[in-house]
Structure formats: C-alpha cells, structure tokens
Design a protein around this motif. Sequence first.
Motif, short mmCIF file in Angstrom:
data_model
loop_
_atom_site.label_atom_id
_atom_site.label_comp_id
_atom_site.label_asym_id
_atom_site.label_seq_id
_atom_site.Cartn_x
_atom_site.Cartn_y
_atom_site.Cartn_z
N SER A 143 0.83 -1.20 0.00
CA SER A 143 0.00 0.00 0.00
C SER A 143 0.87 1.25 0.00
O SER A 143 0.57 2.25 -0.69
CB SER A 143 -0.94 0.00 1.22
N ASP A 146 2.15 1.79 -3.42
CA ASP A 146 1.11 2.39 -4.26
C ASP A 146 1.02 3.89 -4.04
O ASP A 146 0.83 4.66 -5.00
CB ASP A 146 -0.25 1.74 -3.97
N ASP A 150 1.49 6.61 -6.96
CA ASP A 150 0.44 7.60 -7.23
C ASP A 150 0.98 9.02 -7.15
O ASP A 150 0.49 9.93 -7.84
CB ASP A 150 -0.72 7.43 -6.25
N HIS A 176 7.19 -4.68 -5.83
CA HIS A 176 5.96 -3.98 -6.21
C HIS A 176 6.26 -2.80 -7.12
O HIS A 176 5.56 -2.57 -8.12
CB HIS A 176 5.23 -3.51 -4.96
#
Length: 370
Positions: A143, A146, A150, A176
Amino acid sequence: MRTPPSPPGAERTAGSAVRIGALAPLTRPGWVEAGHHLLAGLELAVGEVNDTGGIDGRPLDLVVRDTAADPERAAAAVDELAHLGVAALVGEYHSVVARAAASRADALGLPYLCSSAVLDALTEQPTPWVARLSPPQSRGWRSYADFLLDAGHRGIAVAAQPSVYWATGTRILRDHLAAHGGTVVELDASALTPTAVCDALAENGATALLLLAGHPEPAVSIVRSVRRDPRLADLLIGAPAGQPELASWAAELGDDGAAIPFLRYLPERFGPLGARVETALRERLAAAPSFVAFEGYDTIAVLAEVLRSHGADRARIAEAWPRVAVEGTRGTIRFSRTPGIGVWQWAGPPVQVVDRDPARPDRFRVLHSG
C-alpha cells in the motif's frame, strides 16, 4: 492439534484470576514509547473487563515482561510465562522479537495473540496456536508503494540497517515498484554517515528516501542532514515503519519531522467504541494515542470474548481463533488463513499512509488508504 499437559498452577479454582502473559519493549534498545502505548491499550481493556465482571467472575491478571527488543529475552519470557500458568500470551511491537515469541509459543502449545508485529513469516511453519491483529508487512508496504507510485515517485532510495524486517520491507517495495517501472537503490545506514547518505542521494537522482532504520538513531540524524542539504530540497522523506507516529519524533525533530509519510493502522473515522477508547487512552497516556495503543486494546477485547465463550484451557483458546467475531475499535475482527501467512490473520485492519501537517505538526493528514 497437540494438547500439552497443563503446567503447574494451571488448574484454577472459581474466582481465581485468569493470568495473561504480555510482552512489550519497555526499555532500550526497544522502541520504548511504542511499548508504553501498547501496554496502555492492554491495561485499559483489562481494567474494563474486570470492571464488568471479569471472565465469569474471575478477574484478568496481566503479567507483563519487558522484551527490550531482544528475541532471546522474549523467548525466555515465553518459557517463564508458560510455566507460571498463563492461559495465553499477547503483545509485542518489534517483528523480529514477536517472531521469536511466536515460535516458542508454538513449540510450547501456548496461544499467542500478536498485537502489533507485521513480519509475514511470524512462524517458520503454519501453526494453530498463533493469531495476529496487525496486517502483514506485505499488505501494508505494498500500500505504501502504491502511495509512492500515485505521487509520481519511480526512483526510490532506502537507507536501511541490517535486519530481517528491513530486508523484507525492501524486497516488498522493490518487487511492487518494479512491476510499475520503479527502482529501489539501497544505502547502508549503518556504514554511511548522514552526510554520505546525502551525497549518494544527490548522485543517484532518487526522488524519495525511505528510512528503514532505527529511531531515534540513525533516523533522526539522517532527516536533519537531508532537510539541510539544498541539493535535496525536493526529495520526499518517508518512513513506512511508522517512526513519525509517536510524540518523541516531533519533539526531537520539530518542523523537520513533518511531511514524512508513514504507515498506520487506524480508520479515517472511529465508531462509538473507538471514540470512547480514544478518549480514555488520551487520558491514560496524557498524549494522543498511537495506533499501537488501539492494537493493545483490541487484543484484550478479542481474548476476553474467547475466554468467556471457550474458557481458559489453552487448546480450546487456540481452537477458537477461526470462530472469533469481535467488534474492536477499528472494525469487526475475524481471523482467517491468508496465503503465505502461517498464523491466523485478521484480514481487515485499516491501512493508511499519513504524515504530520507542516502547518500543525500535531495534526495528521491522511494521504492514502488501502
């Protein structure tokens, strides 16, 4: 499930206390502030259970042992607590320490509800004895990755110290980010001075530096050096492990400690139970409670319900993990088997990326939820 013989003193008479062993880092080199928040949550919930009749008229007795972030000390404490006849084990903040405690609890047949450690491999093999409230590291750190993506960050540097926890976090981030065109460069926070870290950052062109290092040092010194280096004025500093969550971070760094995103495990809004517990924890701590304090409270809320429904026999406690459905401060807690995780895992804890507002460092801004 193997059922070990009852230890000395395990047969309790009606009205005698139900003893619960608790592990927390209460002295250095442990993260003492996190340990105090964890213990505050545990003790608040134990007090509430006892104020409302205990476990079928029997009070809960929390038997606390300081791990000082030492895995061997934690394993020895588990042995001691098992011999003292505790019905179950709770607590711990440091992942490597919790892993040692979980392995020993599994070997002894002692139920362990881990409050706040996130390392995926909490045990070497699947076990029926251990359950966990905190999300696995793979979920939280993905997370966080991410959030970085972003925000437009593809070139990431990590200032990391040697540790299974930091190495695992680095691997999660690298895998990731790589799937989305990102890269991770590792800087040895144990070998490089803060000035040398800044020089390396200026050379490799990373847009974000993640502090995978201990608090207060070397994390605080690295932050100060980066903030004062004009070459790195646009560099994002991040701390996925949550160092900026606690008040000591702001006290040590002041304005330099703001705008450093970190992971925490709280909902955007509390329900009635969470709001009430937040008020009580704030009074107990004389400070804003961290997510670690709520993890402590929820640990006892779950265990008390298991004890009321299934009794204080160790095997029956462990057998109850998959049947848990308890309303905690951060949502309804249920345990399930998660692929790659060897313990009973709460799949639903909230995950946020937040930072301290530069305009008001005592206020947190939610930057990402996942």
